[in-house]
Design an enzyme around this catalytic site. Structure first.
Site, PDB file in Angstrom:
ATOM      1  N   ASP A   1      -0.052   5.230  -1.660  1.00 20.98           N
ATOM      2  CA  ASP A   1       0.800   6.143  -2.428  1.00 20.98           C
ATOM      3  C   ASP A   1       0.564   7.586  -2.028  1.00 20.98           C
ATOM      4  O   ASP A   1       1.510   8.385  -1.923  1.00 20.98           O
ATOM      5  CB  ASP A   1       0.540   5.978  -3.929  1.00 20.98           C
TER       6      ASP A   1
ATOM      7  N   ARG B   1      -1.659  -6.812  -2.417  1.00 18.81           N
ATOM      8  CA  ARG B   1      -2.532  -7.413  -3.420  1.00 18.81           C
ATOM      9  C   ARG B   1      -1.722  -7.880  -4.616  1.00 18.81           C
ATOM     10  O   ARG B   1      -0.992  -7.100  -5.226  1.00 18.81           O
ATOM     11  CB  ARG B   1      -3.594  -6.401  -3.877  1.00 18.81           C
TER      12      ARG B   1
ATOM     13  N   ASP C   1      -4.809   5.521  -5.016  1.00 20.13           N
ATOM     14  CA  ASP C   1      -4.111   4.587  -4.138  1.00 20.13           C
ATOM     15  C   ASP C   1      -3.804   5.293  -2.827  1.00 20.13           C
ATOM     16  O   ASP C   1      -2.974   6.200  -2.770  1.00 20.13           O
ATOM     17  CB  ASP C   1      -2.814   4.106  -4.801  1.00 20.13           C
TER      18      ASP C   1
ATOM     19  N   THR D   1      -3.659 -11.895  -9.645  1.00 16.22           N
ATOM     20  CA  THR D   1      -4.845 -12.580  -9.126  1.00 16.22           C
ATOM     21  C   THR D   1      -5.787 -11.649  -8.365  1.00 16.22           C
ATOM     22  O   THR D   1      -6.945 -12.004  -8.121  1.00 16.22           O
ATOM     23  CB  THR D   1      -4.433 -13.706  -8.175  1.00 16.22           C
TER      24      THR D   1
END
Length: 209
Positions: free
Chosen positions: A203, A104, A200, A108
């Site tokens: 992670d 990602r 996340d 944006t």
């Protein structure tokens, strides 16, 4: 448009609760991802066709049922989707594995593709796309679009945590794709993270937080 499957099984919900806990170690997190994926995969493969065969038990011959030659492929979205592969393959060891790499863009919030490798016989297979988190839906929409270009028999999408925004975007973009998720959360925050979510997933799976 197919109605999304939202799991309500007590075992899945219990494991999702443990998964959310910020104190859960990477080792435990990976194990929970694998276990939840196996339970979800059980639901996602419920419609596989079967045929009747004759087998001989130690006691007698009997008629029983087995999967009727349907070929499956699991396609994790890198990198977090890798954490779901073992749980899926434990249930369907004959499945082929493809990979789609997306990240990602932090500015944006759009997915950027950097890798796509699918089984050569993808046109003969039913595909289940794997990604723990369905946030904005951008990565899932793009990945499914890439797979559709290769002409598989069918596509399903399986995640663990989904945001309403991502679920809406995915089902509108690909109304023919059945979505399976273990929990539907409240919303996305200003950084496009799922609330309450679990942080996340990549992670936490790989210990890189």
């Amino acid at each position: 448009m197919l109605k999304p499957f939202i799991a309500d099984h007590p075992l899945i919900q219990h494991k999702v609760t443990l998964l959310r806990d910020r104190n859960t170690s990477s080792k435990q997190f990976r194990e929970l991802i694998r276990e939840i994926t196996g339970l979800m995969c059980y639901e996602a493969t419920r419609d596989l066709p079967t045929c009747e065969v004759t087998v001989e038990t130690p006691i007698a011959k009997t008629k029983s049922r087995k999967i009727a030659g349907r070929k499956l492929a699991f396609v994790p979205i890198l990198r977090a989707g890798l954490g779901m592969v073992d749980g899926a393959v434990e249930l369907v060891p004959s499945a082929r594995i493809g990979h789609i790499g997306l990240y990602r863009d932090e500015t944006t919030m759009k997915p950027v593709e950097y890798y796509c490798k699918l089984p050569g016989d993808i046109g003969e297979r039913d595909v289940i796309v794997l990604d723990p988190m369905l946030a904005t839906g951008g990565s899932a929409i793009d990945a499914i679009g890439q797979i559709k270009q290769r002409g598989p028999r069918s596509i399903k999408f399986m995640c663990i945590i989904a945001a309403p925004e991502g679920l809406k975007a995915l089902t509108e973009a690909h109304p023919d794709v059945q979505v399976y998720c273990a929990a539907l959360d409240e919303c996305l925050n200003e950084n496009c993270y799922i609330v309450p979510g679990l942080g996340d997933a990549g992670d936490r799976i790989f210990g890189t937080k």
